[in-house]
Design a protein around this motif. Structure first.
Motif, short mmCIF file in Angstrom:
data_model
loop_
_atom_site.label_atom_id
_atom_site.label_comp_id
_atom_site.label_asym_id
_atom_site.label_seq_id
_atom_site.Cartn_x
_atom_site.Cartn_y
_atom_site.Cartn_z
N LEU A 42 6.95 13.54 16.56
CA LEU A 42 6.14 12.66 15.70
C LEU A 42 4.97 12.05 16.47
O LEU A 42 4.54 10.95 16.19
N GLU A 43 4.43 12.80 17.41
CA GLU A 43 3.40 12.22 18.26
C GLU A 43 2.01 12.22 17.65
O GLU A 43 1.13 11.51 18.10
N ASN A 44 1.79 13.01 16.61
CA ASN A 44 0.44 13.05 16.04
C ASN A 44 0.21 11.88 15.10
O ASN A 44 1.10 11.07 14.85
N GLY A 45 -0.96 11.80 14.54
CA GLY A 45 -1.33 10.66 13.71
C GLY A 45 -0.63 10.60 12.37
O GLY A 45 -0.70 9.59 11.68
N SER A 46 0.03 11.67 11.98
CA SER A 46 0.68 11.66 10.66
C SER A 46 2.14 11.26 10.73
O SER A 46 2.89 11.49 9.78
N ALA A 47 2.57 10.68 11.83
CA ALA A 47 3.97 10.29 11.99
C ALA A 47 4.41 9.28 10.94
O ALA A 47 5.49 9.40 10.37
N ALA A 48 3.57 8.30 10.66
CA ALA A 48 3.93 7.28 9.67
C ALA A 48 4.08 7.91 8.29
O ALA A 48 5.01 7.59 7.55
N ARG A 49 3.18 8.83 7.95
CA ARG A 49 3.27 9.51 6.66
C ARG A 49 4.54 10.37 6.59
O ARG A 49 5.22 10.40 5.57
N ASP A 50 4.85 11.06 7.69
CA ASP A 50 6.07 11.88 7.72
C ASP A 50 7.32 11.03 7.52
O ASP A 50 8.22 11.41 6.77
N ILE A 51 7.37 9.89 8.17
CA ILE A 51 8.54 9.02 8.03
C ILE A 51 8.63 8.47 6.61
O ILE A 51 9.71 8.39 6.03
N ARG A 52 7.48 8.10 6.02
CA ARG A 52 7.48 7.64 4.62
C ARG A 52 7.99 8.73 3.68
O ARG A 52 8.78 8.46 2.77
N GLU A 53 7.55 9.97 3.92
CA GLU A 53 8.00 11.08 3.07
C GLU A 53 9.50 11.31 3.24
O GLU A 53 10.20 11.59 2.25
N LEU A 54 9.99 11.20 4.46
CA LEU A 54 11.43 11.36 4.68
C LEU A 54 12.22 10.27 3.98
O LEU A 54 13.28 10.53 3.40
N ARG A 55 11.72 9.05 4.03
CA ARG A 55 12.40 7.95 3.34
C ARG A 55 12.37 8.15 1.83
O ARG A 55 13.35 7.88 1.13
N ASP A 56 11.23 8.63 1.31
CA ASP A 56 11.14 8.90 -0.12
C ASP A 56 12.12 10.00 -0.53
O ASP A 56 12.76 9.91 -1.58
#
Length: 99
Positions: A42-56
């Motif tokens: 999760l080192e790139n800039g989209s880590a927050a978006r990836d985590i949000r998608e996983l939570r969704d």
């Protein structure tokens, strides 16, 4: 120890102010967090978006599971009530069975 060894030891010691020490700790914590995120991919800039998608996705799974259980309970309850009604109709000879 000899007295010649003491000055060398004092020369190698680093004295930090409290603010400098806290800044050093903050820097170390940030580097550790970056390494951890890199280790997780999760080192790139989209880590927050990836985590949000996983939570969704996890929330959607929980909703689907809850809905499946509710549907199962409703079907079971409806089936039991229908069986009771059919049994009562047979018992009271409302369904035109043999006299």
């Amino acid at each position: 120890m000899t007295e010649d060894a003491k000055p060398a030891l004092v020369e190698n010691m680093v004295l930090l102010r409290r603010e400098d020490f806290e800044e050093l700790l903050d820097c170390a914590a940030e580097r550790g967090a970056e390494r951890c995120l890199a280790h997780l991919g999760l080192e790139n800039g989209s880590a927050a978006r990836d985590i949000r998608e996983l939570r969704d996705l996890l929330d959607a799974w929980r909703d689907a599971r809850r809905t499946a259980w509710q549907t199962f309970v409703k079907v079971l309850t409806t089936g039991l009530l229908a069986a009771l009604l059919v049994g009562a109709a047979i018992k009271f000879k409302l369904m035109g069975g043999s006299q």
